[in-house]
Scaffold this active site. Structure first.
Site, PDB file in Angstrom:
ATOM      1  N   CYS A  69      -1.205   5.210  -8.730  1.00  0.00           N
ATOM      2  CA  CYS A  69      -1.152   4.049  -7.843  1.00  0.00           C
ATOM      3  C   CYS A  69      -0.863   2.822  -8.702  1.00  0.00           C
ATOM      4  O   CYS A  69      -1.620   2.495  -9.618  1.00  0.00           O
ATOM      5  CB  CYS A  69      -2.479   3.873  -7.101  1.00  0.00           C
ATOM      6  SG  CYS A  69      -2.590   2.283  -6.242  1.00  0.00           S
TER       7      CYS A  69
ATOM      8  N   CYS B 280      -3.670   0.229  -8.741  1.00  0.00           N
ATOM      9  CA  CYS B 280      -4.801   0.656  -9.584  1.00  0.00           C
ATOM     10  C   CYS B 280      -4.446   0.447 -11.057  1.00  0.00           C
ATOM     11  O   CYS B 280      -5.299   0.063 -11.859  1.00  0.00           O
ATOM     12  CB  CYS B 280      -5.170   2.112  -9.309  1.00  0.00           C
ATOM     13  SG  CYS B 280      -6.129   2.342  -7.789  1.00  0.00           S
TER      14      CYS B 280
ATOM     15  N   ASP C 199       3.022 -11.841  -6.319  1.00  0.00           N
ATOM     16  CA  ASP C 199       3.936 -10.767  -5.910  1.00  0.00           C
ATOM     17  C   ASP C 199       5.171 -10.819  -6.807  1.00  0.00           C
ATOM     18  O   ASP C 199       5.719 -11.885  -7.077  1.00  0.00           O
ATOM     19  CB  ASP C 199       4.334 -10.945  -4.433  1.00  0.00           C
ATOM     20  CG  ASP C 199       4.984  -9.703  -3.868  1.00  0.00           C
ATOM     21  OD1 ASP C 199       4.400  -9.097  -2.955  1.00  0.00           O
ATOM     22  OD2 ASP C 199       6.101  -9.340  -4.333  1.00  0.00           O
TER      23      ASP C 199
ATOM     24  N   HIS D 225      -9.848   1.919  -4.387  1.00  0.00           N
ATOM     25  CA  HIS D 225      -8.577   2.382  -3.830  1.00  0.00           C
ATOM     26  C   HIS D 225      -8.748   2.847  -2.391  1.00  0.00           C
ATOM     27  O   HIS D 225      -9.398   3.853  -2.119  1.00  0.00           O
ATOM     28  CB  HIS D 225      -7.994   3.521  -4.671  1.00  0.00           C
ATOM     29  CG  HIS D 225      -6.685   4.010  -4.135  1.00  0.00           C
ATOM     30  ND1 HIS D 225      -5.474   3.484  -4.537  1.00  0.00           N
ATOM     31  CD2 HIS D 225      -6.397   4.933  -3.181  1.00  0.00           C
ATOM     32  CE1 HIS D 225      -4.495   4.080  -3.863  1.00  0.00           C
ATOM     33  NE2 HIS D 225      -5.034   4.969  -3.029  1.00  0.00           N
TER      34      HIS D 225
ATOM     35  N   ASN E  40       0.576  -5.037   5.705  1.00  0.00           N
ATOM     36  CA  ASN E  40       1.425  -3.964   6.217  1.00  0.00           C
ATOM     37  C   ASN E  40       0.670  -2.644   6.127  1.00  0.00           C
ATOM     38  O   ASN E  40       0.033  -2.354   5.115  1.00  0.00           O
ATOM     39  CB  ASN E  40       2.721  -3.889   5.408  1.00  0.00           C
ATOM     40  CG  ASN E  40       3.567  -5.133   5.578  1.00  0.00           C
ATOM     41  OD1 ASN E  40       3.542  -5.760   6.635  1.00  0.00           O
ATOM     42  ND2 ASN E  40       4.291  -5.520   4.543  1.00  0.00           N
TER      43      ASN E  40
ATOM     44  N   GLY F 131       5.963  -0.851   7.443  1.00  0.00           N
ATOM     45  CA  GLY F 131       6.656  -1.496   6.331  1.00  0.00           C
ATOM     46  C   GLY F 131       5.894  -1.474   5.018  1.00  0.00           C
ATOM     47  O   GLY F 131       6.263  -2.165   4.074  1.00  0.00           O
TER      48      GLY F 131
ATOM     49  N   HIS G 252      -1.935   1.016  -1.574  1.00  0.00           N
ATOM     50  CA  HIS G 252      -3.270   0.517  -1.950  1.00  0.00           C
ATOM     51  C   HIS G 252      -3.388  -0.759  -1.133  1.00  0.00           C
ATOM     52  O   HIS G 252      -2.562  -1.677  -1.304  1.00  0.00           O
ATOM     53  CB  HIS G 252      -3.320   0.245  -3.464  1.00  0.00           C
ATOM     54  CG  HIS G 252      -4.627  -0.261  -3.972  1.00  0.00           C
ATOM     55  ND1 HIS G 252      -5.300   0.317  -5.036  1.00  0.00           N
ATOM     56  CD2 HIS G 252      -5.384  -1.330  -3.596  1.00  0.00           C
ATOM     57  CE1 HIS G 252      -6.415  -0.361  -5.282  1.00  0.00           C
ATOM     58  NE2 HIS G 252      -6.483  -1.371  -4.419  1.00  0.00           N
TER      59      HIS G 252
ATOM     60  N   HIS H 195      -3.460  -4.166   0.562  1.00  0.00           N
ATOM     61  CA  HIS H 195      -3.254  -5.485  -0.043  1.00  0.00           C
ATOM     62  C   HIS H 195      -2.986  -6.511   1.037  1.00  0.00           C
ATOM     63  O   HIS H 195      -2.392  -6.218   2.071  1.00  0.00           O
ATOM     64  CB  HIS H 195      -2.130  -5.453  -1.080  1.00  0.00           C
ATOM     65  CG  HIS H 195      -0.862  -4.825  -0.594  1.00  0.00           C
ATOM     66  ND1 HIS H 195      -0.688  -3.456  -0.530  1.00  0.00           N
ATOM     67  CD2 HIS H 195       0.282  -5.372  -0.130  1.00  0.00           C
ATOM     68  CE1 HIS H 195       0.518  -3.202  -0.055  1.00  0.00           C
ATOM     69  NE2 HIS H 195       1.125  -4.345   0.206  1.00  0.00           N
TER      70      HIS H 195
ATOM     71  N   HIS I 176      -1.240  -9.975   1.797  1.00  0.00           N
ATOM     72  CA  HIS I 176      -0.230 -10.947   1.367  1.00  0.00           C
ATOM     73  C   HIS I 176      -0.645 -12.335   1.858  1.00  0.00           C
ATOM     74  O   HIS I 176      -0.972 -12.509   3.042  1.00  0.00           O
ATOM     75  CB  HIS I 176       1.118 -10.661   2.029  1.00  0.00           C
ATOM     76  CG  HIS I 176       1.782  -9.371   1.659  1.00  0.00           C
ATOM     77  ND1 HIS I 176       2.845  -9.298   0.778  1.00  0.00           N
ATOM     78  CD2 HIS I 176       1.571  -8.097   2.078  1.00  0.00           C
ATOM     79  CE1 HIS I 176       3.259  -8.050   0.681  1.00  0.00           C
ATOM     80  NE2 HIS I 176       2.500  -7.295   1.464  1.00  0.00           N
TER      81      HIS I 176
HETATM   82  P1  5GP Z   1       4.034  -3.873   1.135  1.00  0.00           P
HETATM   83  O1  5GP Z   1       5.436  -3.741   1.656  1.00  0.00           O
HETATM   84  O2  5GP Z   1       3.468  -2.567   0.673  1.00  0.00           O
HETATM   85  O3  5GP Z   1       3.123  -4.618   2.061  1.00  0.00           O
HETATM   86  O4  5GP Z   1       4.158  -4.836  -0.111  1.00  0.00           O
HETATM   87  C1  5GP Z   1       4.165  -4.431  -1.421  1.00  0.00           C
HETATM   88  C2  5GP Z   1       4.391  -5.679  -2.235  1.00  0.00           C
HETATM   89  O5  5GP Z   1       4.068  -5.397  -3.578  1.00  0.00           O
HETATM   90  C3  5GP Z   1       5.843  -6.162  -2.201  1.00  0.00           C
HETATM   91  O6  5GP Z   1       5.884  -7.497  -1.729  1.00  0.00           O
HETATM   92  C4  5GP Z   1       6.301  -6.037  -3.654  1.00  0.00           C
HETATM   93  O7  5GP Z   1       7.134  -7.088  -4.046  1.00  0.00           O
HETATM   94  C5  5GP Z   1       4.990  -6.026  -4.410  1.00  0.00           C
HETATM   95  N1  5GP Z   1       5.016  -5.242  -5.632  1.00  0.00           N
HETATM   96  C6  5GP Z   1       5.450  -3.959  -5.749  1.00  0.00           C
HETATM   97  N2  5GP Z   1       5.293  -3.535  -7.021  1.00  0.00           N
HETATM   98  C7  5GP Z   1       4.736  -4.566  -7.697  1.00  0.00           C
HETATM   99  C8  5GP Z   1       4.338  -4.722  -9.066  1.00  0.00           C
HETATM  100  O8  5GP Z   1       4.461  -3.842  -9.907  1.00  0.00           O
HETATM  101  N3  5GP Z   1       3.806  -5.927  -9.402  1.00  0.00           N
HETATM  102  C9  5GP Z   1       3.636  -6.936  -8.498  1.00  0.00           C
HETATM  103  N4  5GP Z   1       3.119  -8.080  -8.955  1.00  0.00           N
HETATM  104  N5  5GP Z   1       4.007  -6.826  -7.220  1.00  0.00           N
HETATM  105  C10 5GP Z   1       4.544  -5.647  -6.814  1.00  0.00           C
HETATM  106 ZN    ZN Z   2      -4.851   2.128  -5.927  1.00  0.00          ZN
END
Ligand code: 5GP
Ligand code: ZN
Length: 111
Positions: free
Chosen positions: A4, A7, A30, A46, A85, A91, A96, A98, A100
């Protein structure tokens, strides 16, 4: 959890621009921001997403929302958008949970 990416960020196995950390949460920028300010807040435990949450996660979820508000204020945002999301069809790309928090541009266009 092994494999992950978030993680791995928690464990400092991969770098991130961390803006806040305590025993339960980590917040970082992000990597692909959709606004001038775009941070992600994650619990250190997690959990895949909101779909996996139940009553036992109420406190964790509530604290995460309030931390988002506090950090947005610290980052100078007078208003901001929030997003969680959930699931592939929601989407979600990183599995894990999160939160935004993003803002800073004046546009009010829906994303
Ligand atoms: P989701 O679409 O799952 O809600 O959003 C995942 C978010 O994680 C995306 O906005 C993407 O830009 C961000 N993201 C993905 N991988 C990484 C990473 O390795 N580091 C950081 N800082 N953000 C990440
Ligand atoms: Zn995780």
């Amino acid at each position: 959890m092994k494999d992950c990416i978030f993680c791995k960020i928690i464990n400092k196995d991969i770098p991130a621009s961390i803006i806040y950390e305590d025993q339960e949460y980590l917040a970082f920028k992000d990597i692909n921001p959709i606004d001038k300010v775009h941070i992600l807040i994650i619990p250190k435990i997690h959990i895949e997403n909101l779909i996996e949450c139940d009553e036992t996660h109420q406190m964790m979820l509530g604290k995460m929302l309030l931390l988002g508000s506090k950090l947005a204020n610290k980052l100078g945002l007078k208003g901001y958008r929030t997003m969680i999301n959930s699931g592939v069809e929601g989407g979600q790309e990183v599995f894990h949970i999160h939160f935004h928090v993003y803002g800073g541009s004046k546009t009010l266009a829906k994303i």
